[in-house]
Structures are given as C-alpha cells and as structure tokens.
Design a protein around this motif. Structure first.
Motif, PDB file in Angstrom:
ATOM      1  N   HIS A  43       0.837  -1.195   0.000  1.00  0.00           N
ATOM      2  CA  HIS A  43       0.000   0.000   0.000  1.00  0.00           C
ATOM      3  C   HIS A  43       0.877   1.252   0.000  1.00  0.00           C
ATOM      4  N   ASP A  44       0.450   2.281  -0.703  1.00  0.00           N
ATOM      5  CA  ASP A  44       1.119   3.574  -0.762  1.00  0.00           C
ATOM      6  C   ASP A  44       2.160   3.564  -1.879  1.00  0.00           C
ATOM      7  N   VAL A  61      -2.552   0.381  -3.936  1.00  0.00           N
ATOM      8  CA  VAL A  61      -3.677   0.372  -3.015  1.00  0.00           C
ATOM      9  C   VAL A  61      -4.117  -1.078  -2.860  1.00  0.00           C
ATOM     10  N   CYS A  62      -4.048  -1.586  -1.646  1.00  0.00           N
ATOM     11  CA  CYS A  62      -4.490  -2.957  -1.328  1.00  0.00           C
ATOM     12  C   CYS A  62      -3.955  -3.999  -2.311  1.00  0.00           C
TER      13      CYS A  62
END
Length: 77
Positions: A43-44, A61-62
């Motif tokens: 993530h990020d 993201v995820c």
C-alpha cells in the motif's frame, strides 16, 4: 527477518502482528517488493520486481498497482 515455510521472507515493521510501515518482501520465486505496507497489504508507494526482470515503481492500493507509477520490462522498454 521472518521466513515462511515456502521460502518467502519479510524484513520490516509490524503493527498489531501485521506488516505495516516500511518493509522488504521476497517471494520464493525471487520476485520482490520494497516499500510501504498497511494492514498486511502492499500500500502507498513501493517497487515490485518480478523474477523475469519487469519492474513497477509507483503507487499501490491494497496489493494493486494504482495511481502514478513507472513500469519497465527486462529488455529496457
């Protein structure tokens, strides 16, 4: 460094027993990821390297590439 039975390895931070913050993960097939995790998910921002030489460096993201990023192939494209 933590190692899984299949040979995967993780070195980084945890929060409440889950990968969270900055870390490095190496899969048994020699693919790797270095960057940020949130609640056990990629993530990020981070860099994922496939065993065949492809590289994605950018937003996640995820566990999915999402947002800005650069993708390159083993042949330099």
């Amino acid at each position: 460094m933590e190692e899984w039975p299949d040979g995967a390895q993780y070195e980084g931070t945890y929060k409440f027993g889950k990968k969270d913050g900055h870390g490095k993960f190496l899969w048994a097939d020699m693919s790797s990821y270095e960057g940020n995790f949130l609640d056990n998910n990629i993530h990020d921002f981070g860099e994922y390297r496939w065993a065949d030489g492809r590289i994605y460096k950018g937003d996640w993201v995820c566990n999915k590439m999402h947002g800005r990023g650069d993708f390159s192939w083993a042949d330099g494209r």
